[in-house]
Design a protein around this motif. Structure first.
Motif, mmCIF file in Angstrom:
data_model
loop_
_atom_site.group_PDB
_atom_site.id
_atom_site.type_symbol
_atom_site.label_atom_id
_atom_site.label_comp_id
_atom_site.label_asym_id
_atom_site.label_seq_id
_atom_site.Cartn_x
_atom_site.Cartn_y
_atom_site.Cartn_z
ATOM 1 N N GLY A 1 -3.033 8.876 -4.427
ATOM 2 C CA GLY A 1 -2.685 7.491 -4.420
ATOM 3 C C GLY A 1 -2.780 6.807 -6.085
ATOM 4 O O GLY A 1 -1.782 6.361 -6.266
ATOM 5 N N PRO A 2 -3.985 6.853 -6.370
ATOM 6 C CA PRO A 2 -4.113 6.433 -7.608
ATOM 7 C C PRO A 2 -3.063 7.061 -8.791
ATOM 8 O O PRO A 2 -2.674 6.285 -9.608
ATOM 9 C CB PRO A 2 -5.595 6.619 -8.122
ATOM 10 N N TRP A 3 -2.751 8.385 -8.568
ATOM 11 C CA TRP A 3 -1.780 8.944 -9.796
ATOM 12 C C TRP A 3 -0.620 8.255 -9.270
ATOM 13 O O TRP A 3 0.135 7.808 -10.199
ATOM 14 C CB TRP A 3 -1.851 10.190 -9.145
ATOM 15 N N SER B 1 0.862 -1.367 -0.187
ATOM 16 C CA SER B 1 -0.086 -0.071 0.070
ATOM 17 C C SER B 1 0.919 1.281 0.048
ATOM 18 O O SER B 1 0.243 2.373 -0.018
ATOM 19 C CB SER B 1 -1.071 0.099 1.206
ATOM 20 N N ILE B 2 2.248 1.252 -0.219
ATOM 21 C CA ILE B 2 3.032 2.319 -0.055
ATOM 22 C C ILE B 2 3.930 2.406 -1.490
ATOM 23 O O ILE B 2 4.777 1.253 -1.490
ATOM 24 C CB ILE B 2 3.985 2.363 1.069
ATOM 25 N N VAL B 3 3.739 3.412 -2.292
ATOM 26 C CA VAL B 3 4.597 3.448 -3.386
ATOM 27 C C VAL B 3 5.706 4.578 -3.211
ATOM 28 O O VAL B 3 5.266 5.723 -2.729
ATOM 29 C CB VAL B 3 3.693 3.573 -4.646
ATOM 30 N N ARG B 4 6.879 4.478 -3.687
ATOM 31 C CA ARG B 4 7.854 5.335 -3.569
ATOM 32 C C ARG B 4 8.049 5.971 -4.891
ATOM 33 O O ARG B 4 8.362 5.279 -5.845
ATOM 34 C CB ARG B 4 9.271 4.747 -2.734
ATOM 35 N N LEU B 5 8.141 7.156 -4.969
ATOM 36 C CA LEU B 5 8.501 8.041 -6.117
ATOM 37 C C LEU B 5 9.787 8.762 -6.002
ATOM 38 O O LEU B 5 9.834 9.555 -5.108
ATOM 39 C CB LEU B 5 7.445 8.898 -6.488
ATOM 40 N N ARG B 6 10.693 8.634 -7.097
ATOM 41 C CA ARG B 6 11.923 9.181 -7.077
ATOM 42 C C ARG B 6 11.702 10.327 -8.117
ATOM 43 O O ARG B 6 11.682 9.728 -9.117
ATOM 44 C CB ARG B 6 13.104 8.247 -7.389
ATOM 45 N N GLU C 1 -13.800 6.355 7.372
ATOM 46 C CA GLU C 1 -15.121 6.424 6.676
ATOM 47 C C GLU C 1 -15.472 7.765 5.932
ATOM 48 O O GLU C 1 -16.543 8.138 5.917
ATOM 49 C CB GLU C 1 -16.086 6.232 7.724
ATOM 50 N N MET C 2 -14.417 8.543 5.626
ATOM 51 C CA MET C 2 -14.478 10.092 4.856
ATOM 52 C C MET C 2 -13.688 9.772 3.836
ATOM 53 O O MET C 2 -12.527 9.506 3.775
ATOM 54 C CB MET C 2 -14.151 11.016 5.820
ATOM 55 N N THR C 3 -14.057 10.353 2.584
ATOM 56 C CA THR C 3 -12.924 10.590 1.468
ATOM 57 C C THR C 3 -12.285 11.748 1.663
ATOM 58 O O THR C 3 -12.421 12.625 2.859
ATOM 59 C CB THR C 3 -14.106 10.944 0.277
ATOM 60 N N ASP C 4 -11.106 12.047 0.883
ATOM 61 C CA ASP C 4 -10.236 13.161 1.127
ATOM 62 C C ASP C 4 -11.112 14.511 1.116
ATOM 63 O O ASP C 4 -10.942 15.390 1.924
ATOM 64 C CB ASP C 4 -9.292 13.114 -0.110
ATOM 65 N N GLU C 5 -12.061 14.619 0.220
ATOM 66 C CA GLU C 5 -12.739 15.892 0.133
ATOM 67 C C GLU C 5 -13.597 16.033 1.245
ATOM 68 O O GLU C 5 -13.612 17.235 1.795
ATOM 69 C CB GLU C 5 -13.480 16.000 -1.037
ATOM 70 N N VAL D 1 -1.333 4.366 -0.972
ATOM 71 C CA VAL D 1 -2.440 3.868 -2.151
ATOM 72 C C VAL D 1 -3.649 2.993 -1.246
ATOM 73 O O VAL D 1 -3.056 1.998 -0.947
ATOM 74 C CB VAL D 1 -1.610 3.063 -3.098
ATOM 75 N N HIS D 2 -4.682 3.516 -1.461
ATOM 76 C CA HIS D 2 -5.817 2.600 -0.891
ATOM 77 C C HIS D 2 -6.539 2.234 -2.261
ATOM 78 O O HIS D 2 -7.770 2.799 -2.304
ATOM 79 C CB HIS D 2 -6.842 3.358 0.117
ATOM 80 N N GLY D 3 -6.201 1.478 -3.147
ATOM 81 C CA GLY D 3 -6.978 0.920 -4.168
ATOM 82 C C GLY D 3 -7.137 2.353 -5.170
ATOM 83 O O GLY D 3 -6.292 2.816 -5.562
ATOM 84 N N ASP D 4 -8.514 2.300 -5.558
ATOM 85 C CA ASP D 4 -8.744 3.513 -6.356
ATOM 86 C C ASP D 4 -9.294 4.821 -5.848
ATOM 87 O O ASP D 4 -9.611 5.409 -6.318
ATOM 88 C CB ASP D 4 -9.838 3.008 -7.402
#
Length: 274
Positions: free
Chosen positions: A103-105, A18-23, A248-252, A95-98
């Motif tokens: 996260g999806p990006w 569930s964790i992606v690293r971007l360089r 139980e809440m979305t980001d927005e 990242v929690h799925g979609d």
């Protein structure tokens, strides 16, 4: 047009399921200046699908030229590491799925993709004057906690209590201090909501001054904060505490109520005596 700060994705690595690293690197980081904080963060700007503009872009210019549905979504992410010599920036994204935007990006990012952001900012770093250090959080706080553990003074007593979905979600952590680390694993039951609080309550509280870093899910963090102030007698100035998300809440949805939640949380305990 203001020249945006941006990084080009050079590598992507999944640290856990569930964790992606971007360089990130590139000319867009030429003006990037790191702050001293180990909870340093950047405010990323993620365009919606089908946006009629391409990165790198100026956020304000986009807002002036396009209707709100086409504006980039803003999200805050911790700088896991900045290398001033190679001019490379590491950002770890949960990242929690979609679900969510960033996260999806990040999950779908590929070498050559461009990430626009503002920052960095930040306000916490382990204080060498503290007798010991307490770090508590979940996956959302893990990048800042990992960076902070690396910055504690050599030999300093350091206590970390971290919650995740299971052993495969743990990451290796480096710390020059005397580290007391416990990973807590969710089971999918209601008791998961108090795993961190219960772990902090069980602590054999060391003597001396403590500097605490407590970040993660809103309700969990609020209860831990209340415990530290009211039951442990911690002073507010000795704690960095912030709710990053809410169950139980979305980001927005969370962004819409976060300010009110934080105001209520700040009024929970009027003094260290409760």
């Amino acid at each position: 047009m203001e020249v945006p700060v941006y990084g080009v994705v050079r590598e992507k690595e999944w640290l856990t399921p569930s964790i992606v690293r971007l360089r990130l690197s590139g000319d867009g980081l030429e003006g990037f200046t790191m702050v001293a904080a180990t909870d340093a963060y950047v405010n990323v700007a993620i365009p919606p699908d089908g946006a009629p503009y391409a990165a790198p872009f100026d956020v304000q210019e986009v807002r002036e030229a396009h209707p709100k549905p086409l504006w980039p979504a803003r999200r805050r992410y911790t700088v896991r590491r900045w290398d001033d010599e190679t001019r490379e920036l590491l950002i770890d994204v949960v990242v929690h799925g979609d679900e969510g935007v960033a996260g999806p990006w990040a999950a779908g990012a590929a070498p050559g993709d461009v990430l626009v952001f503002e920052g960095p900012g930040g306000g916490y770093r382990p204080d060498r004057a503290a007798d010991w250090h307490l770090l508590v959080g979940d996956e959302s706080a893990l990048p800042a906690i990992a960076a902070s553990l690396e910055a504690v003074p050599e030999g300093a007593h350091t206590v970390a209590r971290l919650v995740c979905d299971g052993p495969e979600h743990e990451i290796a952590l480096d710390c020059p201090g005397d580290l007391d680390l416990e990973w807590l694993h969710r089971s999918g039951r209601a008791a998961d909501a108090t795993l961190l609080l219960d772990a902090v309550r069980r602590l054999d509280w060391p003597q001396g001054s403590v500097l605490a870093f407590v970040h993660g899910e809103a309700t969990e963090i609020r209860e831990i904060r209340r415990h530290l102030l009211a039951d442990r007698g911690l002073d507010r100035s000795s704690m960095s505490c912030s709710p990053y998300w809410r169950r139980e809440m979305t980001d927005e949805q969370w962004r819409a109520v976060k300010a009110a939640f934080v105001a209520e949380m700040e009024s929970d305990v009027s003094s260290p005596d409760g």
